[in-house]
Design an enzyme around this catalytic site. Structure first.
Site, PDB file in Angstrom:
ATOM      1  CG  PHE A  33       1.594 -10.679   5.053  1.00 23.44           C
ATOM      2  CD1 PHE A  33       2.617 -11.470   5.565  1.00 23.44           C
ATOM      3  CD2 PHE A  33       0.873  -9.869   5.929  1.00 23.44           C
ATOM      4  CE1 PHE A  33       2.894 -11.468   6.929  1.00 23.44           C
ATOM      5  CE2 PHE A  33       1.149  -9.859   7.281  1.00 23.44           C
ATOM      6  CZ  PHE A  33       2.151 -10.665   7.779  1.00 23.44           C
TER       7      PHE A  33
ATOM      8  N   GLY B  30      -0.143  -9.573  -4.388  1.00 23.59           N
ATOM      9  CA  GLY B  30       0.526 -10.826  -4.015  1.00 23.59           C
ATOM     10  C   GLY B  30       1.583 -11.189  -5.050  1.00 23.59           C
TER      11      GLY B  30
ATOM     12  CE1 TYR C 124     -21.336 -19.998 -11.840  1.00 23.54           C
ATOM     13  CE2 TYR C 124     -19.765 -18.792 -13.195  1.00 23.54           C
ATOM     14  CZ  TYR C 124     -21.016 -18.909 -12.619  1.00 23.54           C
ATOM     15  OH  TYR C 124     -21.948 -17.918 -12.806  1.00 23.54           O
TER      16      TYR C 124
ATOM     17  NE  ARG D 129     -22.112 -23.252  -8.140  1.00 25.73           N
ATOM     18  CZ  ARG D 129     -21.215 -24.241  -8.153  1.00 25.73           C
ATOM     19  NH1 ARG D 129     -21.579 -25.495  -8.003  1.00 25.73           N
ATOM     20  NH2 ARG D 129     -19.921 -23.967  -8.309  1.00 25.73           N
TER      21      ARG D 129
ATOM     22  CB  ALA E 157      -9.786 -11.473   5.553  1.00 28.15           C
TER      23      ALA E 157
ATOM     24  CE1 TYR F   3      -8.416  -3.298   3.158  1.00 26.46           C
ATOM     25  CE2 TYR F   3      -8.472  -2.086   5.241  1.00 26.46           C
ATOM     26  CZ  TYR F   3      -8.195  -3.242   4.526  1.00 26.46           C
ATOM     27  OH  TYR F   3      -7.695  -4.348   5.180  1.00 26.46           O
TER      28      TYR F   3
ATOM     29  CB  THR G 156      -1.242  -9.230  10.952  1.00 28.45           C
ATOM     30  OG1 THR G 156      -2.439  -9.284  11.749  1.00 28.45           O
ATOM     31  CG2 THR G 156      -0.519 -10.552  11.052  1.00 28.45           C
TER      32      THR G 156
ATOM     33  NE  ARG H 274       0.623  -4.338   4.810  1.00 27.98           N
ATOM     34  CZ  ARG H 274      -0.114  -5.435   4.666  1.00 27.98           C
ATOM     35  NH1 ARG H 274      -1.090  -5.684   5.504  1.00 27.98           N
ATOM     36  NH2 ARG H 274       0.119  -6.289   3.704  1.00 27.98           N
TER      37      ARG H 274
HETATM   38  P1  NAD Z   1      -1.866  -8.636   0.671  1.00 29.60           P
HETATM   39  O1  NAD Z   1      -1.976  -7.405  -0.156  1.00 29.60           O
HETATM   40  O2  NAD Z   1      -0.509  -9.176   0.934  1.00 29.60           O
HETATM   41  O3  NAD Z   1      -2.740  -9.812   0.066  1.00 29.60           O
HETATM   42  C1  NAD Z   1      -3.950  -9.587  -0.611  1.00 29.60           C
HETATM   43  C2  NAD Z   1      -4.022 -10.564  -1.766  1.00 29.60           C
HETATM   44  O4  NAD Z   1      -5.247 -10.360  -2.470  1.00 29.60           O
HETATM   45  C3  NAD Z   1      -2.897 -10.370  -2.790  1.00 29.60           C
HETATM   46  O5  NAD Z   1      -2.310 -11.607  -3.108  1.00 29.60           O
HETATM   47  C4  NAD Z   1      -3.591  -9.749  -3.983  1.00 29.60           C
HETATM   48  O6  NAD Z   1      -2.948 -10.023  -5.207  1.00 29.60           O
HETATM   49  C5  NAD Z   1      -4.975 -10.360  -3.871  1.00 29.60           C
HETATM   50  N1  NAD Z   1      -6.011  -9.589  -4.538  1.00 29.60           N
HETATM   51  C6  NAD Z   1      -6.249  -8.249  -4.462  1.00 29.60           C
HETATM   52  N2  NAD Z   1      -7.303  -7.925  -5.228  1.00 29.60           N
HETATM   53  C7  NAD Z   1      -7.755  -9.074  -5.791  1.00 29.60           C
HETATM   54  C8  NAD Z   1      -8.808  -9.387  -6.683  1.00 29.60           C
HETATM   55  N3  NAD Z   1      -9.639  -8.448  -7.163  1.00 29.60           N
HETATM   56  N4  NAD Z   1      -8.965 -10.684  -7.071  1.00 29.60           N
HETATM   57  C9  NAD Z   1      -8.129 -11.658  -6.606  1.00 29.60           C
HETATM   58  N5  NAD Z   1      -7.111 -11.412  -5.766  1.00 29.60           N
HETATM   59  C10 NAD Z   1      -6.927 -10.130  -5.362  1.00 29.60           C
HETATM   60  O7  NAD Z   1      -2.619  -8.319   2.049  1.00 29.60           O
HETATM   61  P2  NAD Z   1      -2.691  -9.176   3.391  1.00 29.60           P
HETATM   62  O8  NAD Z   1      -2.028  -8.399   4.455  1.00 29.60           O
HETATM   63  O9  NAD Z   1      -2.266 -10.570   3.135  1.00 29.60           O
HETATM   64  O10 NAD Z   1      -4.262  -9.122   3.681  1.00 29.60           O
HETATM   65  C11 NAD Z   1      -5.115 -10.230   3.377  1.00 29.60           C
HETATM   66  C12 NAD Z   1      -6.528  -9.912   3.814  1.00 29.60           C
HETATM   67  O11 NAD Z   1      -6.550  -9.667   5.225  1.00 29.60           O
HETATM   68  C13 NAD Z   1      -7.134  -8.691   3.141  1.00 29.60           C
HETATM   69  O12 NAD Z   1      -8.490  -8.941   2.869  1.00 29.60           O
HETATM   70  C14 NAD Z   1      -7.010  -7.612   4.187  1.00 29.60           C
HETATM   71  O13 NAD Z   1      -8.014  -6.629   4.064  1.00 29.60           O
HETATM   72  C15 NAD Z   1      -7.141  -8.398   5.482  1.00 29.60           C
HETATM   73  N6  NAD Z   1      -6.469  -7.723   6.595  1.00 29.60           N
HETATM   74  C16 NAD Z   1      -5.107  -7.732   6.711  1.00 29.60           C
HETATM   75  C17 NAD Z   1      -4.509  -7.062   7.766  1.00 29.60           C
HETATM   76  C18 NAD Z   1      -3.002  -7.051   7.961  1.00 29.60           C
HETATM   77  O14 NAD Z   1      -2.518  -6.422   8.897  1.00 29.60           O
HETATM   78  N7  NAD Z   1      -2.229  -7.754   7.157  1.00 29.60           N
HETATM   79  C19 NAD Z   1      -5.293  -6.347   8.686  1.00 29.60           C
HETATM   80  C20 NAD Z   1      -6.669  -6.345   8.499  1.00 29.60           C
HETATM   81  C21 NAD Z   1      -7.252  -7.046   7.464  1.00 29.60           C
HETATM   82  N1  UDP Z   2       3.463   4.983   9.570  1.00 33.04           N
HETATM   83  C1  UDP Z   2       4.619   5.716   9.836  1.00 33.04           C
HETATM   84  N2  UDP Z   2       5.662   5.585   8.973  1.00 33.04           N
HETATM   85  C2  UDP Z   2       5.630   4.785   7.879  1.00 33.04           C
HETATM   86  C3  UDP Z   2       4.452   4.038   7.618  1.00 33.04           C
HETATM   87  C4  UDP Z   2       3.372   4.175   8.489  1.00 33.04           C
HETATM   88  O1  UDP Z   2       4.708   6.444  10.819  1.00 33.04           O
HETATM   89  O2  UDP Z   2       6.650   4.730   7.148  1.00 33.04           O
HETATM   90  C5  UDP Z   2       2.332   5.092  10.516  1.00 33.04           C
HETATM   91  C6  UDP Z   2       0.980   5.407   9.884  1.00 33.04           C
HETATM   92  O3  UDP Z   2       0.809   6.801   9.754  1.00 33.04           O
HETATM   93  C7  UDP Z   2       0.025   4.790  10.884  1.00 33.04           C
HETATM   94  C8  UDP Z   2       0.793   3.578  11.431  1.00 33.04           C
HETATM   95  O4  UDP Z   2       2.156   3.823  11.119  1.00 33.04           O
HETATM   96  O5  UDP Z   2      -0.212   5.675  11.941  1.00 33.04           O
HETATM   97  C9  UDP Z   2       0.359   2.262  10.824  1.00 33.04           C
HETATM   98  O6  UDP Z   2       0.373   2.403   9.416  1.00 33.04           O
HETATM   99  P1  UDP Z   2       0.104   1.191   8.429  1.00 33.04           P
HETATM  100  O7  UDP Z   2       0.090   1.775   7.048  1.00 33.04           O
HETATM  101  O8  UDP Z   2       1.056   0.088   8.695  1.00 33.04           O
HETATM  102  O9  UDP Z   2      -1.331   0.630   8.822  1.00 33.04           O
HETATM  103  P2  UDP Z   2      -2.736   1.295   9.224  1.00 33.04           P
HETATM  104  O10 UDP Z   2      -2.969   0.759  10.583  1.00 33.04           O
HETATM  105  O11 UDP Z   2      -2.639   2.779   9.214  1.00 33.04           O
HETATM  106  O12 UDP Z   2      -3.658   0.779   8.201  1.00 33.04           O
END
Ligand code: NAD
Ligand code: UDP
Length: 326
Positions: A19, A44, A70, A112, A120, A151, A181, A192
């Site tokens: 995402f 993804g 690499y 390197r 992130a 996590y 986000t 989510r």
């Molecule tokens: P997402 O699940 O959509 O994207 C994560 C991507 O990482 C995917 O494309 C997945 O295939 C790839 N991936 C997972 N494990 C992997 C591995 N071992 N090797 C290579 N690729 C791998 O999640 P996102 O919402 O896009 O989040 C991206 C980053 O931002 C993450 O590190 C997440 O922890 C961080 N983040 C996101 C949010 C949010 O609200 N979206 C909040 C806090 C932190």
């Molecule tokens: N949540 C909810 N209904 C759903 C999915 C999530 O009420 O169908 C709640 C969840 O318990 C949390 C908040 O929404 O309190 C945000 O959840 P999310 O999984 O999006 O992210 P988190 O911030 O918990 O990682």
């Protein structure tokens, strides 16, 4: 190795098929850079990148960051890691490996190459916070042995590694703590809250509020967040973070459900479900540091961001219905 004849940057984005990563790639390509996306497609999808098929400055590499890589690049954005609780709890051991081994491998690559590296990180490093709103100097309240720990602790350990590589090897690190986000290209089944509620509302199914819905979150639209990520990477030498990136507008989950129903004009009713273990009760970023150090703050209000996201999910559901009919 620096390129001889080209001033464009070669940038590695891990997790770029996800995402946030796919939006970040769009922004970096628009700035004129060469992008290498490394992703194992665990959460993804190629769909997030299909508009870049045949793009002359984009390359996709199917790669798992728990293995060394690499390549020759000028900058690294490390986003690879499942982010939704449903996804990261599916294979918790792999989640920790992705956070920790992935960080070690990408930091080794940056060492390197002597290049900048962005991590992130997440608001989850604050756990179920006892300080509100959360500032970067708050150390958090994290359960080390619960279902969310793979996590939360994985990301905390990754931060430790980033700061040790900085202190020990002088690496130019940039660490951002990202708060919830949302936006187009969220996976419709990632569990989510925003994607769940929107899909449920658009299908006329019950909106599943966990617990009594009084827990809070602060939702940032993806375009704002990606602007913030790039600003962190482009910040002056010596600025390492950690820095919070998120929208401080805080809502209860019940309020979000009501907003979603209103914006989609859905007839869905709210139903409650058990609250998941260790679900944080409140979350709101203090973004004073991002404002003062980066001149960044979010611009897109929830209503506007929800409209864009609703449009995306409507189109996705319509395409699924058409595909079933064919
Ligand atoms: P997402 O699940 O959509 O994207 C994560 C991507 O990482 C995917 O494309 C997945 O295939 C790839 N991936 C997972 N494990 C992997 C591995 N071992 N090797 C290579 N690729 C791998 O999640 P996102 O919402 O896009 O989040 C991206 C980053 O931002 C993450 O590190 C997440 O922890 C961080 N983040 C996101 C949010 C949010 O609200 N979206 C909040 C806090 C932190
Ligand atoms: N949540 C909810 N209904 C759903 C999915 C999530 O009420 O169908 C709640 C969840 O318990 C949390 C908040 O929404 O309190 C945000 O959840 P999310 O999984 O999006 O992210 P988190 O911030 O918990 O990682």
């Amino acid at each position: 190795m620096a390129r001889l004849y080209d001033s464009r940057k070669r940038i590695l984005v891990t997790g770029g098929a996800g995402f946030l990563g796919s939006h970040l790639i769009d922004k970096l390509l628009a700035q004129g850079h060469d992008i290498l996306c490394a992703d194992n497609l665990f959460t993804g999808t190629k769909r997030n990148l299909e508009h870049l098929h045949n793009h002359p400055r984009f390359e996709f590499l199917r790669h798992d960051v728990t293995f060394p890589l690499y390549v020759e690049v000028d900058e690294i954005y490390n986003l690879a890691c499942p982010a939704s609780p449903v996804h990261y709890q599916h294979d918790p051991v792999q989640t920790t490996k992705t956070s920790v081994h992935g960080a070690i491998n990408m930091l080794g690559l940056a060492k390197r190459l002597k290049c900048r590296i962005f991590q992130a990180s997440t608001s989850e490093v604050y756990g179920d916070p006892s300080v509100h709103p959360q500032r970067e100097d708050y150390w958090g309240n994290v359960n080390p042995v619960g279902p969310r720990s793979c996590y939360d602790e994985g990301k905390r350990c990754a931060e430790t590694l980033f700061f040790d590589y900085c202190r020990q090897f002088g690496l130019a690190i940039k660490v951002a703590r990202i708060f919830n986000t949302y936006g187009p290209r969220m996976h419709p089944a990632d569990g989510r809250v925003v994607s769940n509620f929107l899909i449920q509302a658009l299908k006329g199914e019950p909106i599943t509020v966990y617990g009594d819905g009084s827990q809070t979150r602060s939702f940032c639209y993806v375009d704002d967040l990606v602007d913030g990520i790039v600003k962190v990477m482009e910040s002056p030498d010596g600025f390492t973070g950690p820095v919070n990136l998120g929208n401080p507008d805080e809502f209860t989950i019940r309020e979000l459900a009501d907003r979603v129903i209103a914006e989609t004009k859905s007839r869905s009713k709210i139903e409650t479900r058990p609250l998941p273990c260790d679900d944080p009760k409140q979350r709101q970023p203090d973004i004073s540091l991002a404002k003062s150090a980066l001149g960044w703050w979010p611009k897109v209000p929830l209503e506007e961001g929800l409209k864009e996201t609703i449009g995306y999910f409507r189109a996705l559901l319509a395409a699924e219905t058409r595909a079933k009919g064919e």
